[in-house]
Design a protein around this motif. Structure first.
Motif, mmCIF file in Angstrom:
data_model
loop_
_atom_site.group_PDB
_atom_site.id
_atom_site.type_symbol
_atom_site.label_atom_id
_atom_site.label_comp_id
_atom_site.label_asym_id
_atom_site.label_seq_id
_atom_site.Cartn_x
_atom_site.Cartn_y
_atom_site.Cartn_z
ATOM 1 N N LEU A 184 74.387 11.554 16.957
ATOM 2 C CA LEU A 184 75.635 11.273 17.681
ATOM 3 C C LEU A 184 76.445 12.543 17.940
ATOM 4 O O LEU A 184 76.981 12.744 19.034
ATOM 5 N N LEU A 185 76.522 13.408 16.925
ATOM 6 C CA LEU A 185 77.313 14.629 17.087
ATOM 7 C C LEU A 185 76.682 15.586 18.094
ATOM 8 O O LEU A 185 77.383 16.365 18.744
ATOM 9 N N GLU A 186 75.361 15.526 18.225
ATOM 10 C CA GLU A 186 74.703 16.339 19.256
ATOM 11 C C GLU A 186 75.157 15.911 20.644
ATOM 12 O O GLU A 186 75.175 16.710 21.589
ATOM 13 N N LYS A 187 75.560 14.635 20.771
ATOM 14 C CA LYS A 187 75.987 14.106 22.067
ATOM 15 C C LYS A 187 77.484 14.291 22.292
ATOM 16 O O LYS A 187 77.904 14.673 23.386
ATOM 17 N N ILE A 188 78.306 14.012 21.254
ATOM 18 C CA ILE A 188 79.755 13.965 21.486
ATOM 19 C C ILE A 188 80.552 14.796 20.482
ATOM 20 O O ILE A 188 81.783 14.813 20.545
ATOM 21 N N GLY A 189 79.888 15.491 19.585
ATOM 22 C CA GLY A 189 80.600 16.216 18.539
ATOM 23 C C GLY A 189 80.982 17.635 18.921
ATOM 24 O O GLY A 189 80.513 18.187 19.920
ATOM 25 N N THR A 190 81.831 18.229 18.096
ATOM 26 C CA THR A 190 82.222 19.624 18.259
ATOM 27 C C THR A 190 81.339 20.497 17.371
ATOM 28 O O THR A 190 80.635 20.005 16.484
ATOM 29 N N SER A 191 81.392 21.791 17.578
ATOM 30 C CA SER A 191 80.613 22.714 16.756
ATOM 31 C C SER A 191 81.054 22.651 15.300
ATOM 32 O O SER A 191 80.234 22.764 14.382
ATOM 33 N N GLU A 192 82.343 22.426 15.068
ATOM 34 C CA GLU A 192 82.849 22.312 13.701
ATOM 35 C C GLU A 192 82.338 21.046 13.039
ATOM 36 O O GLU A 192 81.972 21.051 11.858
ATOM 37 N N GLN A 193 82.293 19.944 13.779
ATOM 38 C CA GLN A 193 81.763 18.698 13.231
ATOM 39 C C GLN A 193 80.282 18.844 12.894
ATOM 40 O O GLN A 193 79.821 18.332 11.863
ATOM 41 N N LEU A 194 79.550 19.537 13.738
ATOM 42 C CA LEU A 194 78.123 19.755 13.475
ATOM 43 C C LEU A 194 77.921 20.634 12.244
ATOM 44 O O LEU A 194 76.997 20.408 11.456
ATOM 45 N N ARG A 195 78.781 21.623 12.066
ATOM 46 C CA ARG A 195 78.682 22.480 10.878
ATOM 47 C C ARG A 195 78.909 21.661 9.613
ATOM 48 O O ARG A 195 78.152 21.775 8.641
ATOM 49 N N THR A 196 79.923 20.808 9.633
ATOM 50 C CA THR A 196 80.200 19.955 8.480
ATOM 51 C C THR A 196 79.047 18.992 8.231
ATOM 52 O O THR A 196 78.660 18.752 7.081
ATOM 53 N N TRP A 197 78.494 18.435 9.324
ATOM 54 C CA TRP A 197 77.348 17.528 9.180
ATOM 55 C C TRP A 197 76.160 18.226 8.523
ATOM 56 O O TRP A 197 75.506 17.653 7.644
ATOM 57 N N ARG A 198 75.875 19.454 8.929
ATOM 58 C CA ARG A 198 74.748 20.180 8.340
ATOM 59 C C ARG A 198 74.945 20.363 6.840
ATOM 60 O O ARG A 198 73.984 20.253 6.051
ATOM 61 N N GLU A 199 76.182 20.620 6.417
ATOM 62 C CA GLU A 199 76.469 20.761 4.989
ATOM 63 C C GLU A 199 76.252 19.438 4.266
ATOM 64 O O GLU A 199 75.687 19.403 3.163
ATOM 65 N N GLN A 200 76.705 18.336 4.877
ATOM 66 C CA GLN A 200 76.512 17.016 4.271
ATOM 67 C C GLN A 200 75.026 16.674 4.169
ATOM 68 O O GLN A 200 74.563 16.156 3.143
ATOM 69 N N LYS A 201 74.297 16.958 5.239
ATOM 70 C CA LYS A 201 72.871 16.640 5.263
ATOM 71 C C LYS A 201 72.119 17.448 4.215
ATOM 72 O O LYS A 201 71.262 16.911 3.492
ATOM 73 N N GLU A 202 72.424 18.726 4.118
ATOM 74 C CA GLU A 202 71.749 19.564 3.124
ATOM 75 C C GLU A 202 72.050 19.087 1.706
ATOM 76 O O GLU A 202 71.146 19.023 0.858
ATOM 77 N N SER A 203 73.298 18.750 1.437
ATOM 78 C CA SER A 203 73.672 18.262 0.113
ATOM 79 C C SER A 203 72.903 16.990 -0.236
ATOM 80 O O SER A 203 72.405 16.833 -1.354
ATOM 81 N N CYS A 204 72.795 16.078 0.730
ATOM 82 C CA CYS A 204 72.071 14.830 0.507
ATOM 83 C C CYS A 204 70.591 15.089 0.257
ATOM 84 O O CYS A 204 69.991 14.514 -0.656
ATOM 85 N N MET A 205 69.991 15.969 1.046
ATOM 86 C CA MET A 205 68.568 16.259 0.892
ATOM 87 C C MET A 205 68.272 16.920 -0.450
ATOM 88 O O MET A 205 67.284 16.598 -1.112
ATOM 89 N N ARG A 206 69.146 17.820 -0.875
ATOM 90 C CA ARG A 206 68.951 18.458 -2.177
ATOM 91 C C ARG A 206 69.081 17.435 -3.305
ATOM 92 O O ARG A 206 68.341 17.498 -4.298
ATOM 93 N N SER A 207 70.005 16.495 -3.158
ATOM 94 C CA SER A 207 70.158 15.445 -4.173
ATOM 95 C C SER A 207 68.914 14.567 -4.233
ATOM 96 O O SER A 207 68.481 14.155 -5.319
ATOM 97 N N MET A 208 68.320 14.289 -3.078
ATOM 98 C CA MET A 208 67.101 13.472 -3.046
ATOM 99 C C MET A 208 65.938 14.203 -3.703
ATOM 100 O O MET A 208 65.111 13.589 -4.387
#
Length: 232
Positions: free
Chosen positions: A122-146
């Protein structure tokens, strides 16, 4: 104590089986029975909603997803609403709203990962660069936890996905280091992770990295005594 069978669950299972055989109308009737028996159960409404989606009835599908949403305290219905609004209603703004809501609700790591995947799309379609940066941090944190969770240490798919994530987010040297470090600790992952890195190299056009890695993997396979079969 006499345990009564969960008849609603049986109808849900029968509906799923019928869908596998392409019997969508019959499956819908099974899901209706489940909802009639347990109208308070969001899982029954979700199954009926997905049954309607399979028949292209988006209006009834959305009605039952919203019904489930009012009953569900977890992130599951939010996840299904996220997908429905993105794919069926083509409404990315509303889809993102439910996605963020799902991430704020109680969830296991698997559903959190699925929601974050949707958020990235969704952020690739309608998000800002800052939102994408925050998303990448969230995604990495989740993947490391998994990766740290029970079963994650030896899960080839989770490791391969994390390697691909590092490469796709332009952390290519980290991806290579992750590959080497993981294979040193767990040599059995060499082929799965090697293939993931090889795919990343090839997609990126990095044939200078792909060729020696391909040869390394090929030589390692030959050393096992197993002769690879090539098909054309």
């Amino acid at each position: 104590t006499t345990l009564l069978p969960d008849v609603a669950f049986a109808h849900k299972l029968m509906g799923t089986a019928l869908e596998l055989y392409g019997e969508y109308e019959e499956a819908l009737q099974e899901y209706r029975q489940a909802v009639n028996l347990q109208p308070w159960n969001p899982a029954c409404h979700i199954s009926l909603a997905l049954g309607f989606e399979g028949l292209g009835d988006n209006e009834n599908a959305l009605n039952h997803l919203l019904e489930a949403h009012g009953l569900d305290e977890t992130c599951v219905t939010s996840y299904h609403l996220t997908i429905h609004y993105r794919l069926r209603e083509h409404d990315c703004e509303t889809s993102l709203k439910y996605c963020e809501e799902g991430l704020s609700r109680s969830s296991d790591l698997w559903y959190r990962s699925l929601l974050l995947d949707e958020k990235g799309v969704l952020l690739e379609k309608i998000g800002t660069s800052e939102q994408l940066r925050t998303w990448r941090e969230q995604k990495e944190s989740c993947m490391r936890s998994m990766l740290k969770a029970p079963g994650g240490k030896n899960n080839n798919m989770l490791h391969a996905n994390f390697l691909a994530f590092l490469y796709e987010t332009n952390r290519k040297s980290e991806a290579r280091e992750f590959y080497e470090r993981t294979c040193e600790v767990n040599p059995k992952m060499k082929y799965a992770l090697g293939q993931s890195l090889l795919d990343a190299y090839s997609t990126d056009g990095n044939y200078g990295g792909a060729q020696p890695l391909s040869q390394t993997l090929y030589s390692a396979i030959l050393s096992t005594g197993i002769i690879p079969i090539c098909t054309v």
